[in-house]
Design an enzyme around this catalytic site. Structure first.
Site, mmCIF file in Angstrom:
data_model
loop_
_atom_site.group_PDB
_atom_site.id
_atom_site.type_symbol
_atom_site.label_atom_id
_atom_site.label_comp_id
_atom_site.label_asym_id
_atom_site.label_seq_id
_atom_site.Cartn_x
_atom_site.Cartn_y
_atom_site.Cartn_z
ATOM 1 N N CYS A 111 21.337 133.457 -46.357
ATOM 2 C CA CYS A 111 20.538 134.656 -46.061
ATOM 3 C C CYS A 111 19.059 134.340 -45.858
ATOM 4 O O CYS A 111 18.280 135.214 -45.497
ATOM 5 C CB CYS A 111 20.696 135.656 -47.196
ATOM 6 S SG CYS A 111 22.390 135.785 -47.744
ATOM 7 N N HIS A 248 15.331 140.453 -46.342
ATOM 8 C CA HIS A 248 16.782 140.345 -46.160
ATOM 9 C C HIS A 248 17.408 141.634 -46.705
ATOM 10 O O HIS A 248 17.097 142.066 -47.812
ATOM 11 C CB HIS A 248 17.313 139.130 -46.911
ATOM 12 C CG HIS A 248 18.795 139.084 -47.016
ATOM 13 N ND1 HIS A 248 19.634 139.356 -45.953
ATOM 14 C CD2 HIS A 248 19.594 138.788 -48.065
ATOM 15 C CE1 HIS A 248 20.890 139.238 -46.354
ATOM 16 N NE2 HIS A 248 20.891 138.904 -47.629
ATOM 17 N N ASN A 278 25.076 143.885 -45.500
ATOM 18 C CA ASN A 278 24.416 142.599 -45.624
ATOM 19 C C ASN A 278 24.928 141.688 -44.513
ATOM 20 O O ASN A 278 26.085 141.283 -44.537
ATOM 21 C CB ASN A 278 24.733 142.018 -47.005
ATOM 22 C CG ASN A 278 24.103 140.669 -47.224
ATOM 23 O OD1 ASN A 278 23.741 139.979 -46.269
ATOM 24 N ND2 ASN A 278 23.966 140.296 -48.466
HETATM 25 O O1 LIG Z 1 25.510 147.647 -58.770
HETATM 26 C C1 LIG Z 1 26.417 146.798 -58.880
HETATM 27 O O2 LIG Z 1 27.310 146.804 -59.738
HETATM 28 C C2 LIG Z 1 26.407 145.643 -57.908
HETATM 29 C C3 LIG Z 1 25.462 144.592 -58.466
HETATM 30 C C4 LIG Z 1 25.466 143.381 -57.573
HETATM 31 N N1 LIG Z 1 25.134 143.736 -56.186
HETATM 32 C C5 LIG Z 1 24.577 142.783 -55.394
HETATM 33 C C6 LIG Z 1 24.083 141.614 -55.954
HETATM 34 C C7 LIG Z 1 23.532 140.652 -55.103
HETATM 35 C C8 LIG Z 1 23.477 140.879 -53.755
HETATM 36 C C9 LIG Z 1 22.972 139.857 -52.826
HETATM 37 C C10 LIG Z 1 23.877 139.215 -51.993
HETATM 38 C C11 LIG Z 1 23.459 138.222 -51.133
HETATM 39 C C12 LIG Z 1 24.442 137.515 -50.266
HETATM 40 O O3 LIG Z 1 23.979 137.537 -48.984
HETATM 41 C C13 LIG Z 1 22.107 137.870 -51.045
HETATM 42 C C14 LIG Z 1 21.183 138.515 -51.877
HETATM 43 C C15 LIG Z 1 21.617 139.494 -52.771
HETATM 44 CL CL1 LIG Z 1 20.454 140.239 -53.791
HETATM 45 C C16 LIG Z 1 23.960 142.073 -53.250
HETATM 46 N N2 LIG Z 1 24.484 143.012 -54.092
HETATM 47 C C17 LIG Z 1 25.878 144.852 -55.592
HETATM 48 C C18 LIG Z 1 25.934 146.067 -56.513
#
Ligand SMILES: O=C(O)C1CCN(c2ccc(-c3cc(CO)ccc3Cl)cn2)CC1
Length: 321
Positions: A111, A248, A278
């Protein structure tokens, strides 16, 4: 003489999948997805692959600039989801464009890939290359287990990119910061191939995303502000000098957390994660192009591009547009 962004473009496949459609595939809800990620829909390929998305962007960039493909010196594609191990997506694009004077290669910084690629392009231009194309392109839908609700709801397909040129002008890269935290790489994995050969080997393929969401979340909230503040200092600027922060688009709540943590108004952190999910290396160039095309970024603006994710990596670039 410095790197000037001469044109920007983006492309997403036509098939839209709204959150409600995912509830038929896994145990999730539109409400959960929207409140926890900010995502409402994503675009997914039907019969296209990563090189097709990248080619649409490259063709659009040449069309906007009126340049022949022969005028390109280089093509860099940032991707973690290529069609093949070889040929690279960039080489496929070079062949389809007929850009016979361009050398072409892919880079994989997940990313943060677009920021890593743009810094490389800046170095190429500062050491003599004249003109090139830098694209972030992903088909993450082929790396997702569409029954795993912890990851399937997060990702989408898309591509975005810029045509860059070395010119005498105020437009230039003011500062960069690229950082890698490989010791934490296992927190976010995808696309592992088995290591089998005629003589043995025993590692299984692990094709799909696996993510320690909490770990990535706290990594981002800590390392993204650190990288932005370091890059602002390198540019001898203040945070208030930055007109827009193009981050990002991984998660709307993380972007809110970063803005709040830096005590900067949310208006300076535009988001489109609701529409695309994403898209890894494609997310920053897609958003950048939308902001340019809608007049929210104009010539003379000071812009900070920041990527963060797999590797783990962080990448920040400050440009005078
Ligand atoms: O609220 C919740 O339980 C969940 C908690 C975890 N979450 C996340 C965590 C990390 C990412 C993420 C992923 C990438 C990969 O490209 C890069 C950068 C990030 Cl910060 C996206 N979402 C979703 C909701």
């Amino acid at each position: 003489r410095g790197l000037r962004i001469q044109a920007s473009a983006h492309y997403v496949p036509n098939r839209v999948v709204k959150n409600a459609e995912l509830t038929q595939l896994m145990d999730t809800s539109d409400e959960w997805i929207q409140t926890r990620t900010g995502i409402r829909q994503r675009h997914v390929v039907i019969d296209e692959n990563t090189s097709d998305l990248a080619l649409h962007v490259a063709t659009d960039l040449l069309g906007q600039s009126g340049l022949s493909a022969h005028r390109l010196d280089f093509i860099i594609v940032a991707t973690m989801s290529p069609d093949y191990q070889t040929p690279s997506v960039a080489a496929q694009v070079q062949g389809e464009l007929g850009a016979t004077n361009a050398f072409a290669f892919d880079i994989n910084a997940a990313c943060s890939g677009f920021e890593y690629a743009l810094k490389i392009a800046n170095d190429l231009i500062n050491s003599g290359s004249q003109r090139g194309i830098v694209i972030g392109a992903e088909v993450l839908s082929k790396l997702v287990d569409w029954h795993d609700r912890t990851t399937a709801v997060l990702f989408g397909d898309g591509a975005g990119g810029v045509l860059v040129e070395g010119v005498e002008s105020n437009s230039r890269v003011l500062a960069t910061d690229l950082a890698t935290f490989g010791a934490s790489g296992q927190k976010l994995t995808a696309g592992k191939m088995a290591n089998g050969n005629a003589f043995g080997a025993n590692q299984q393929a692990q094709p799909f995303f696996q993510m320690d969401g909490r770990a990535i979340y706290s990594f981002a909230v800590r390392q993204v502000p650190a990288s932005i503040e370091l890059t602002v200092a390198k540019a001898n600027l203040m945070l208030a000098d930055i007109d827009k922060f193009v981050l990002h688009q991984a998660n709307g709540r993380i972007i809110e957390r970063v803005a709040k943590g830096m005590d900067i108004a949310a208006i300076k952190f535009p988001t489109n994660v609701a529409n695309y999910g994403n898209t890894s290396a494609a997310s920053v160039p897609i958003l950048f192009d939308e902001l340019v095309k809608t007049g929210q970024i104009t010539r003379g603006d000071t812009i900070a591009l920041a990527g963060f994710g797999g590797g783990l990596t962080v990448g920040t670039i400050i440009i005078k547009y």
